[in-house]
Every structure is written in C-alpha cells, then in structure tokens.
Design an enzyme around this catalytic site. Sequence first.
Site, mmCIF file in Angstrom:
data_model
loop_
_atom_site.group_PDB
_atom_site.id
_atom_site.type_symbol
_atom_site.label_atom_id
_atom_site.label_comp_id
_atom_site.label_asym_id
_atom_site.label_seq_id
_atom_site.Cartn_x
_atom_site.Cartn_y
_atom_site.Cartn_z
ATOM 1 N N ALA A 64 0.995 18.677 -53.824
ATOM 2 C CA ALA A 64 1.180 19.341 -52.549
ATOM 3 C C ALA A 64 0.749 18.441 -51.398
ATOM 4 C CB ALA A 64 0.386 20.631 -52.540
ATOM 5 N N ASP A 76 -10.085 23.643 -59.002
ATOM 6 C CA ASP A 76 -8.628 23.514 -59.147
ATOM 7 C C ASP A 76 -8.283 22.888 -60.498
ATOM 8 O OD1 ASP A 76 -6.009 23.861 -58.423
ATOM 9 O OD2 ASP A 76 -5.911 22.091 -57.122
HETATM 10 N N1 LIG Z 1 -4.797 7.978 -61.579
HETATM 11 C C1 LIG Z 1 -3.608 8.428 -61.922
HETATM 12 N N2 LIG Z 1 -2.900 7.819 -62.890
HETATM 13 C C2 LIG Z 1 -1.681 8.288 -63.248
HETATM 14 N N3 LIG Z 1 -1.089 9.369 -62.716
HETATM 15 C C3 LIG Z 1 -1.735 10.023 -61.736
HETATM 16 C C4 LIG Z 1 -3.026 9.594 -61.283
HETATM 17 N N4 LIG Z 1 -3.436 10.449 -60.317
HETATM 18 C C5 LIG Z 1 -2.462 11.356 -60.176
HETATM 19 N N5 LIG Z 1 -1.429 11.106 -61.006
HETATM 20 C C6 LIG Z 1 -0.171 11.893 -61.131
HETATM 21 O O1 LIG Z 1 0.197 12.400 -59.863
HETATM 22 C C7 LIG Z 1 0.185 13.843 -59.862
HETATM 23 C C8 LIG Z 1 -0.302 14.377 -58.512
HETATM 24 O O2 LIG Z 1 -1.621 13.898 -58.241
HETATM 25 P P1 LIG Z 1 -2.729 14.768 -57.508
HETATM 26 O O3 LIG Z 1 -3.008 16.005 -58.310
HETATM 27 O O4 LIG Z 1 -3.899 13.900 -57.233
HETATM 28 O O5 LIG Z 1 -1.990 15.117 -56.147
HETATM 29 P P2 LIG Z 1 -2.167 16.397 -55.218
HETATM 30 O O6 LIG Z 1 -1.208 16.252 -54.081
HETATM 31 O O7 LIG Z 1 -3.606 16.537 -54.863
HETATM 32 O O8 LIG Z 1 -1.702 17.523 -56.220
HETATM 33 P P3 LIG Z 1 -1.884 19.108 -56.192
HETATM 34 O O9 LIG Z 1 -0.583 19.653 -55.714
HETATM 35 O O10 LIG Z 1 -2.132 19.395 -57.655
HETATM 36 O O11 LIG Z 1 -3.061 19.434 -55.357
HETATM 37 C C9 LIG Z 1 -0.712 14.209 -61.046
HETATM 38 O O12 LIG Z 1 -0.373 15.451 -61.588
HETATM 39 C C10 LIG Z 1 -0.423 13.069 -62.036
HETATM 40 O O13 LIG Z 1 0.738 13.340 -62.776
#
Ligand SMILES: Nc1ncnc2c1ncn2[C@@H]1O[C@H](COP(=O)(O)OP(=O)(O)OP(=O)(O)O)[C@@H](O)[C@H]1O
Length: 500
Positions: A22, A136
């Site tokens: 998101a 979360d």
């Molecule tokens: N260190 C990493 N190595 C590999 N893939 C990653 C890594 N960090 C995140 N990802 C991939 O990217 C996706 C999104 O990352 P993240 O959850 O940090 O983003 P967000 O925008 O905070 O998501 P959310 O909508 O869950 O809050 C993760 O579900 C994963 O598949």
Amino acid sequence: MSEIDEHITRVYEIHKRLGKGAYGIVWKAKNRKTKEIVAVKKIFDAFRNQTDAQRTFREIIFLRTFRGHPNIIDLHSIHRAANNRDIYLGFEYMETDLHNIIKKGNILKDIHKKYVMYQMLKAIRYIHSGNVIHRDLKPSNVLLDSSCRCKIADFGLARSITENADGGIGGAGDPTLTDYVATRWYRAPEILIANRRYTKGIDMWSLGCILAEMLAGKPIFPGSSTVNQVEKIMATIPTPSQRDINVVCISGVGSSMIKNASSVHKTPIDTLLGPNLDPNALDLVSQLLIFNPLDRLTAKDALKHEYVAKFHEPSQEITMKSNAVIPFSDDVRLSVDDYRNKLYELMSSPRPKNVKISHLKNGKSPIAPTSSDIQYRLARNTERYLKGHLQKEVNKSYISQSEPKMASVAKTCERNVGNIKSDSRVLSKCNVQFPRELCRMQVSGDNTRAKLKSRSELMNKHFKKVDSTKALYNGFNSYNKNHGIISQSALTELKAAGLR
Ligand SMILES: Nc1ncnc2c1ncn2[C@@H]1O[C@H](COP(=O)(O)OP(=O)(O)OP(=O)(O)O)[C@@H](O)[C@H]1O
C-alpha cells in the site's frame, strides 16, 4: 525505471520488481560497489500527511531498533529522494514471502511449517520483550529464503506500549487505538469491535491466523467487511463466556455484535484446518485463536509448545535488555516537517549496534538439503570479511618492496578489493607472482561451492607467502581447513589483533 531517482540507480543496479504494498514498491537490486543483492523499497510520498509521516518514521525507527535479530529484516540503508517527499530503504534481500509460498500450495512440509512458526515466535518474543507490538503480522510480511529462514518485515504499524499493557487491556496509561488499519483477515476480535486498548495479544492472534493458514493452505478468516470478519471468527472459535465478553467489549454495540455472531452455526477450527492434522498444531492454533486476549498464549510460552519443540533452543530466543525507546512518544502527533527533519537527522547519526546474535548461529535449516549449504553460507560470510584484511596485507607487503609500479597496483587493489585483473599486465611486467586465478575468481564473483573451496585454498596458499600477522594467518588457516568455518578461538585471536 523512471520512477527511481538517478542518485539511487547510481548506487543500485535495479533488477526486477518484487512486490507492491500500500505504501511502496520493492525492487531486487545490486549494490554496484559491494555487489551485494538487496531489496530497495521506495515509499511514495512518505510524508504526505501526519499519519503517513508517522508511519514512515516508525518503520525506520523500529527496524533500526531491532536490527541484527536473525528473524527481523535487516535495514541496510536509508536514502532521501530528490523531491524530499519519497524515501528509499535498502534491505537485505529475501527470496520470497509466506503469502507467495502458501499460494503456490503444497510447498511447505510439516517440518517447514514448524520451523517458520518457531522463527516467527522468536522474532515476536524479541519485539514484545522490548514492549513493542508489530500490529500488522500477515503472510506477506513474513519473508523467506530457500533455506526456510524467515524474517518479519514491515514495521509501519508497530507501536511501543507501556509495561502494564502486557497483562491487561484498559490498564491506566495504555495508548489508545486511534489510527489502526491492519489487514482485516489477521485482525484480532478486540480490534474489530473497536476496543481502543490493545495488547501484545493482537500479534498472537495474527500468528494463530498465519499458522492456521499454513495448515489449511488458505486464509481461514477471509472476511469481506468488519462485521463479516467478526461473523467468520465467531463461527469458528468457542463461544466466549459473559465474563470474557465483558472484558473485551467496552461498548454495548460490540457486545451485541459478538453475541449475534456467536449464535450462528459453528464450523470448528479442526474442520477448517482439514484432515490428518497434527494434534500439536491444532492445540497451538487453538491456544492462539482465543477470544479473550488475556488468555491467549504469549510468545514466550508458545516457544515452549510441543509443536515447535524440535527447534526450541532457549539460548537463541533472545529478549531485549530494556524497552525499545523511540525518540518521542508514540501518542504525540508531530507535524509532517518535524517527522521529516527528525528522520533526516537520524540518517546522519550512526546506526545502533546489532544485537549479539547472528544468522551464523541459526540452527541447521530443515530446507537446506545438506549441511554443506550452511557451511557454504558461513564460508561466504567469513570470506567476505577476511578478504578485506587479506588484501590489505597483500598490498602492504608489495608496497614494502618499494617498487613504485607495485605500490600503485596495490593502491588500486585497496580501493577496489580484489579487482586487479585490469592491472595484470603491469603485474607481469613487474615479474611478480601474483595469484592470477584468485584475481579472476574475485573479479567474476563466482559463487559456486567448488569455486569457493578452490578460492579459499588459493587465498590460503598466497596468504602463507605474504606471511603477515600470525593471528590473521591462523584465522585464515582455520577458515580454510574447515572449508569455511572459522573456529571461535581463531576469531578471538583475530579480534585481539584488531583485525575484526
Ligand atoms: N527485503 C525484501 N526482500 C524481498 N522481498 C521483499 C523485501 N521486502 C519486501 N518485499 C516484497 O515486497 C512486498 C511489499 O513490501 P512491504 O510489505 O514492505 O510494503 P508495504 O507497502 O509496507 O506493504 P503493505 O501494503 O503490506 O503495508 C512484500 O510482501 C514482499 O513480497
């Protein structure tokens, strides 16, 4: 790649997109200088409003605080964006996440599910010991590698709580739940019915949902709305007593919502989880998916559960020495500029020291086909830091020959550890026996096991020739003799010699 700033692409060679959440996009990338594979996350408009600015700030603060725990994703670097609105985070790279693995079906065997659960519990035990809750937890925030090592990510909703919030909801001084928007399917019932006090129990509920999802192969409570979510939960868990309802429901509305939902036809949890279920797995899920958060198993107790007994190792289940402290109270909302400035200030301050536990101490991974995988990883890690010292010694030794051309080659080596291929002509002119094979291997960054072994043998052979400090020699010798595993005593010697 126009969405990535030029100064970021100068540092990282962007490979492919890994995921989109998101708040941002995550790419696989390679650090151009260190050649390390990383994950780069761009948080778009990180300071759009107070809520987003606070979220960005929390994510970074907590990741820094928990840095070094083997089951929490490692934040390597933070970069400003040219527009001062976005932020880039450089993380250690993980191959996949639990959501993707479950979706593919039948990848996880029983032993893997246990190992994933054990590691998640270890991470949550750690953050809870610092009086922080993640808030979360969901499969896409559980990152995995091919050896089934698992790391918790996404601390954007994490919060610190006061000591007394551990035991009870509604205790004086508990922070209230003003901005909570975690993913619905993993939300605990007390959150769904807007109990504005919260405890570590909300993470334990989410862990129960994640374990159940690994066992069932699909989400167990895929509610389509808040009310439908409550209905799905209450149709499965045992009907709560009036006492439990009184503890959890602070409003009449919540209480009637629970009572109405409890009266529907029940599908017990063991039916949801499918046939041939491990009784220990069922018992753990049942002790986590409990209506009253005060009765849910804590991470500390869950680590002692029979389901994860195969992996239980108290010395690895570390806790924080004190509460995780963040620069200002979580309940105070600062202005967007304050968050941004504080973050920029933090970026220029040194990172907190790692906790004293590392991946190297992780037990044998059940997914690794043989112990050689682990040895290979150990060898790579050990090699990485030894290589730097070795190269310096090599350079020093050549400089001392006071051969001007050699000194210049040595300097190039030092600047660009290992990359001396381009200077091989100069070297041959100088008639110096430099181990070319070694140089080539280092330049090509070849990582196969066989190459690694022969590389370490070459380095060792050459090292003997250079014969610098005894400690470094001993350390390297031990590293080589054990095919990449360096003994504790050699490490101590290296440290004593100031080489580590
Ligand atoms: N260190 C990493 N190595 C590999 N893939 C990653 C890594 N960090 C995140 N990802 C991939 O990217 C996706 C999104 O990352 P993240 O959850 O940090 O983003 P967000 O925008 O905070 O998501 P959310 O909508 O869950 O809050 C993760 O579900 C994963 O598949």
